[in-house]
Design a protein around this motif. Structure first.
Motif, PDB file in Angstrom:
ATOM      1  N   ILE A 106       0.859  -1.085  -0.062  1.00 19.27           N
ATOM      2  CA  ILE A 106      -0.083   0.075  -0.018  1.00 19.27           C
ATOM      3  C   ILE A 106       0.929   1.292  -0.195  1.00 19.27           C
ATOM      4  CG2 ILE A 106      -1.303   1.393   1.644  1.00 19.27           C
ATOM      5  CD1 ILE A 106      -3.098  -0.964   2.035  1.00 19.27           C
ATOM      6  N   GLN A 107       2.001   1.342   0.775  1.00 15.24           N
ATOM      7  CA  GLN A 107       2.703   2.455   0.841  1.00 15.24           C
ATOM      8  C   GLN A 107       3.437   2.725  -0.550  1.00 15.24           C
ATOM      9  OE1 GLN A 107       3.418   3.769   3.905  1.00 15.24           O
ATOM     10  NE2 GLN A 107       5.316   5.056   3.781  1.00 15.24           N
ATOM     11  N   THR A 108       3.669   1.593  -1.105  1.00 16.16           N
ATOM     12  CA  THR A 108       4.230   1.927  -2.525  1.00 16.16           C
ATOM     13  C   THR A 108       3.209   2.485  -3.489  1.00 16.16           C
ATOM     14  OG1 THR A 108       5.861   0.067  -1.954  1.00 16.16           O
ATOM     15  CG2 THR A 108       5.663   0.846  -4.436  1.00 16.16           C
ATOM     16  N   LYS A 109       2.167   1.827  -3.433  1.00 13.03           N
ATOM     17  CA  LYS A 109       1.123   2.389  -4.229  1.00 13.03           C
ATOM     18  C   LYS A 109       0.657   3.549  -4.166  1.00 13.03           C
ATOM     19  CE  LYS A 109      -0.806  -2.194  -5.640  1.00 13.03           C
ATOM     20  NZ  LYS A 109      -2.236  -2.892  -5.533  1.00 13.03           N
ATOM     21  N   VAL A 110       0.432   4.174  -2.810  1.00 16.58           N
ATOM     22  CA  VAL A 110       0.103   5.409  -2.453  1.00 16.58           C
ATOM     23  C   VAL A 110       1.157   6.424  -2.958  1.00 16.58           C
ATOM     24  CG1 VAL A 110      -0.172   7.024  -0.588  1.00 16.58           C
ATOM     25  CG2 VAL A 110      -1.292   5.123  -0.776  1.00 16.58           C
ATOM     26  N   LYS A 111       2.573   6.117  -2.646  1.00 13.66           N
ATOM     27  CA  LYS A 111       3.677   6.968  -3.256  1.00 13.66           C
ATOM     28  C   LYS A 111       3.582   7.129  -4.899  1.00 13.66           C
ATOM     29  CE  LYS A 111       6.920   6.444   0.610  1.00 13.66           C
ATOM     30  NZ  LYS A 111       8.190   5.808   0.856  1.00 13.66           N
TER      31      LYS A 111
ATOM     32  N   LEU B 117       2.484  10.212  -9.568  1.00 15.77           N
ATOM     33  CA  LEU B 117       1.598  10.239 -10.898  1.00 15.77           C
ATOM     34  C   LEU B 117       0.788  11.822 -11.089  1.00 15.77           C
ATOM     35  CD1 LEU B 117      -0.776   7.255 -12.175  1.00 15.77           C
ATOM     36  CD2 LEU B 117      -1.526   9.710 -12.278  1.00 15.77           C
ATOM     37  N   LEU B 118       0.473  12.020 -10.066  1.00 19.24           N
ATOM     38  CA  LEU B 118      -0.456  13.272  -9.949  1.00 19.24           C
ATOM     39  C   LEU B 118       0.721  14.467  -9.996  1.00 19.24           C
ATOM     40  CD1 LEU B 118      -3.189  12.634  -7.417  1.00 19.24           C
ATOM     41  CD2 LEU B 118      -3.269  12.393  -9.911  1.00 19.24           C
ATOM     42  N   ASN B 119       1.527  14.566  -9.321  1.00 21.34           N
ATOM     43  CA  ASN B 119       2.420  15.633  -9.141  1.00 21.34           C
ATOM     44  C   ASN B 119       3.581  15.815 -10.014  1.00 21.34           C
ATOM     45  OD1 ASN B 119       1.723  17.140  -6.614  1.00 21.34           O
ATOM     46  ND2 ASN B 119       2.843  15.742  -5.390  1.00 21.34           N
ATOM     47  N   ALA B 120       3.968  14.824 -11.047  1.00 23.60           N
ATOM     48  CA  ALA B 120       5.042  14.975 -11.679  1.00 23.60           C
ATOM     49  C   ALA B 120       4.878  15.629 -12.875  1.00 23.60           C
ATOM     50  CB  ALA B 120       5.597  13.726 -12.073  1.00 23.60           C
ATOM     51  N   ASN B 121       6.029  16.331 -13.183  1.00 19.07           N
ATOM     52  CA  ASN B 121       5.830  17.131 -14.690  1.00 19.07           C
ATOM     53  C   ASN B 121       6.285  16.265 -15.858  1.00 19.07           C
ATOM     54  OD1 ASN B 121       5.102  19.977 -15.353  1.00 19.07           O
ATOM     55  ND2 ASN B 121       6.466  20.305 -13.253  1.00 19.07           N
ATOM     56  N   THR B 122       5.517  15.949 -16.737  1.00 16.07           N
ATOM     57  CA  THR B 122       6.007  15.440 -17.867  1.00 16.07           C
ATOM     58  C   THR B 122       5.818  16.221 -19.136  1.00 16.07           C
ATOM     59  OG1 THR B 122       3.752  14.822 -18.553  1.00 16.07           O
ATOM     60  CG2 THR B 122       4.495  13.445 -16.834  1.00 16.07           C
TER      61      THR B 122
END
Length: 802
Positions: free
Chosen positions: A128-133, A138-143
């Protein structure tokens, strides 16, 4: 679901105009034309499309800012759910709580997304910890397609230094130990991303309970004032002329004000627990916690600022609230001026600032000299001042208590009914609440409460005992209302109805002594009984899926003349043959009305007016009931049914069947014989207000006999309306009504003052001095003698007994 116009529906001119104002607009449009190969990029394209629709709707002024924020929030929620499901996060093992503007569906176009992750205590999911990170990344990163959302996790219990995903026990334990005012405010807008799981239900239920205490607690304002001070400090550090979020009277200030009112009053009124600020404002205005004109202004100005906020965010999609002076020139088409914004801030800050500033005592509230008080009063005041409690730990609370005590004593002296009694009962009340800090803040905020308490406590120990036994009623007394909870269970409904009745009695008693028109007092208590009984029946019929059941009110209840100690005379009626479910409803009703608890009981009831009294059926079939009245009713029963109306209605029930009730001369003689047995002759030292010749009973009975034997068809069942129907001189009828009203008013004041149901007044009865002051009559007994004597003479003139 809120919908917005599609991007293609806007003209080229509108898009070009927006592109000139906002470079990011064209940038996001270009992203939509590019191909995407990953989930992350597709998520960003969907987000950009929704953002563009919001930007166009805002810039073109086609959609309200409230709808724009709602649309942006709902689409953000959909994208968060898709990301959650993409990473296969288990809904039962971990809950994502949405806070702030996303939680209330009021997200602005470049806001952070405030969230908190909480896992269940029993989870065995190692990843769970890994998936939450991964979700946060996924939401924060700049692509190459930009970012999706800025995720803010600082609201988790313990802040930055706490675990990324606390478990449920950690979440509960932290707030049980460290709950602060700003936590309560944040809980107003909490909701889970996915509803329905046990974990989500437990967390949201906990937050609501901690957010809205059952008792009104103005002491939280001291903590909230500190929060407001920090906001003001951040604003002072700003280098720009306007920070529409942090400026006094700005977005944050308005939200802080409305949410503070929700926390204070929401425990007593479920309608105030709305997460949307618009709904909260309307509910606060409806209950009187917010003046209507203030609500109208704050509502308009708040959403004006939210529109400006979105226009600022459209420019570069940056998380800023600084309003540059150039903005007014760039967006002149919106008719937003610097002066308008300045004046709006000033007016909003006046409203909000006045709420958070503690009022100073008035000069009139200075201490009453001890020489003007009796020794018993001085002793009671000393006991109040000497009372200490562990709950009194706020700085200045003793000074606040002194101010309240001095104000109260001044009010009691001004009322001048029984100052010593008022102070003694106030001492008992303060001891019953154990000198809680919250009560002193409440009395300080609602100063009119002190005057009302001084009135009540000057009158009767009975009235004082109501609040001494039920000090929690003081909250409802301050608001002047009780919210009736008919949505959850019968216990909650019953408890709220008991409070509703007690509060109605208190407010009615004050009205009785302040207002010489006692008809309003009796009508208020009778309509209160209507609401209580109808609420219980409607709930039970819904609960049991039973056919509708009517209550035919009788006697004083029917005539809207209930007093504080009146019982309820009624029969149950059904349009059809009574069903088993209806009988069960009726039985439950009897239990609910007569059950006694620490809060008291609702009413004493009398069902003896059924056709066969206690041996008859519990519910009467209407057609059979009418047939009984026509063919078999005794004269005394016909007289009783003259005073009948359906609960919740105002008209006489049998007006279309009045011929069934007509009495002949022999039946009138039979009634006379019954009435004579009920009369109790007066003496030189004792008069019974109800049973004396010329008293209440004879007035009511003789008027009713005249109506049944000769005069017109009643439309209503009040005694005064029946007197109006008499074929008599208008001056005589006015005297009858005036005397009757005096007798009813005296009866109520006498019973309340003596804490007794007795109507027997002695020339030297206890508390007659208080009764005299409240009636404004120097010699109550002499006045009573005159009135009953005059009534008897009027009866003779009208020949009502023959």
């Amino acid at each position: 679901m809120v919908t917005l116009p599609e991007i293609e529906s806007y003209s080229t001119e509108t898009k070009e105009s927006l592109s000139k104002y906002s470079p990011i607009f064209s940038h996001y449009l270009n992203h939509l034309q590019r191909d995407s190969s990953t989930f992350e990029d597709e998520l960003r394209k969907k987000k950009h499309k929704h953002w563009l629709k919001c930007a166009l709707a805002t810039f073109s002024d086609m959609v309200s800012p409230e709808d724009v924020c709602s649309y942006w929030s709902q689409e953000t929620e959909i994208l968060l759910k898709s990301a959650w499901q993409h990473l296969a996060l288990p809904e039962d093992d971990v809950c994502l709580l949405l806070y702030g503007k996303l939680g209330s569906f009021e997200l602005n176009l470049s806001s952070d997304v405030d969230v908190v992750f909480v896992k269940s205590n029993e989870t065995t999911q190692p990843d769970i910890q890994t998936k939450v990170k991964k979700l946060i990344q996924l939401l924060n990163a700049n692509t190459p397609f930009g970012f999706a959302y800025r995720v803010d996790l600082n609201l988790r219990p313990g802040g930055d230094n706490s675990p990324l995903i606390p478990n449920k026990n950690h979440f509960f334990n932290f707030y049980d130990e460290y709950l602060e005012a700003w936590h309560r405010l944040s809980f107003i807008r909490v909701r889970p991303l996915f509803k329905g799981s046990e974990l989500a239900d437990d967390l949201t239920s906990y937050c609501k309970k901690r957010c809205f205490p059952k008792r009104m607690d103005f002491s939280v304002l001291e903590e909230i004032k500190n929060v407001r001070s920090k906001i003001a400090f951040q604003w002072r550090r700003s280098q720009e002329p306007f920070d529409i979020k942090l400026h006094p009277g700005g977005i944050r200030d308005i939200e802080l004000y409305i949410h503070s009112l929700q926390v204070i009053y929401g425990g007593r009124n479920p309608s105030l627990r709305a997460p949307k600020i618009s709904e909260a404002m309307r509910a606060l205005a409806d209950m009187g916690a917010l003046k209507q004109e203030e609500m109208d202004f704050l509502f308009s100005f708040y959403w004006r600022l939210r529109k400006i906020e979105n226009l600022i965010h459209i420019k570069e999609d940056q998380h800023t609230y600084l309003l540059q002076k150039s903005f007014f020139r760039e967006l002149s088409q919106f008719q937003i001026t610097e002066d308008e914004v300045q004046q709006g801030f000033k007016k909003a800050e006046q409203i909000i600032g006045g709420f958070f500033v503690q009022k100073k005592p008035k000069p009139a509230e200075s201490q009453v000299p001890a020489a003007e008080l009796s020794q018993a009063s001085q002793k009671a005041i000393a006991e109040i001042r000497g009372l200490k409690s562990a709950s009194i730990k706020k700085q200045g609370i003793e000074k606040l208590k002194d101010d309240i005590l001095n104000t109260y004593v001044n009010k009691a002296k001004d009322i001048a009914i029984d100052e010593e009694l008022a102070i003694q009962i106030f001492r008992d009340f303060i001891f019953s609440i154990k000198s809680k800090t919250s009560i002193f803040y409440l009395l300080h905020r609602h100063r009119e409460l002190l005057e009302n308490l001084a009135w009540l406590f000057s009158i009767s120990p009975y009235v004082g005992q109501i609040l001494t036994r039920r000090p929690e009623l003081i909250d409802s007394f301050a608001l002047g209302q009780v919210v009736i909870d008919d949505k959850e269970d019968i216990e909650a409904l019953w408890e709220s109805l008991v409070d509703y009745k007690l509060l109605g009695q208190l407010m009615g008693i004050i009205e009785l002594f302040k207002n010489p028109d006692s008809d309003k007092y009796f009508q208020h208590l009778s309509e209160q009984a209507d609401l209580i009984v109808r609420s219980l029946i409607d709930f039970q019929c819904r609960d049991l899926n039973a056919e509708p059941l009517e209550v035919l009110t009788m006697g004083k209840w029917s005539g809207k003349e209930l007093g504080v100690r009146s019982d309820l005379d009624f029969v149950f009626l059904s349009e059809q043959e009574p069903s088993g479910k209806q009988i069960k409803v009726a039985r439950r009703m009897i239990t609910l009305l007569t059950t006694r608890s620490n809060a008291g009981r609702l009413y004493d009831i009398d069902l003896r007016l059924k056709p066969n009294e206690n041996a008859g059926p519990l519910i009467l079939h209407r057609p059979a009931f009418l047939k009984f009245i026509k063919n078999r009713a005794e004269p005394w029963q016909k007289q009783a049914y003259l005073r009948s109306r359906l609960c919740g209605q105002s008209e006489f029930f049998l007006k279309d069947h009045f011929d069934f009730l007509r009495l002949n001369s022999q039946q009138i003689v039979d009634l006379d014989n019954i009435h004579k047995k009920l009369l109790k002759p007066s003496t030189a030292t004792s008069i019974d207000i109800k049973h004396a010749p010329g008293g209440l009973l004879q007035t009511e009975f003789t008027v009713q006999k005249k109506i049944l034997s000769a005069d017109g068809v009643p439309q209503h069942t009040t005694t005064t309306s029946l007197i109006d129907l008499l074929n008599a001189d208008e001056k005589i009828k006015e005297k009858l009504k005036k005397n009757y009203r005096f007798l009813r008013r005296l009866e109520q004041i006498f019973q309340i003052t003596n804490d007794s149901s007795s109507t027997k007044v002695g020339a030297k009865s206890n508390n007659l001095g208080r009764v005299s002051k409240m009636l404004g009559v120097e010699n109550v007994f002499a006045r009573l003698e005159t009135v009953v004597s005059e009534q008897q003479q009027l009866f003779k003139e009208l020949d009502l007994n023959h």
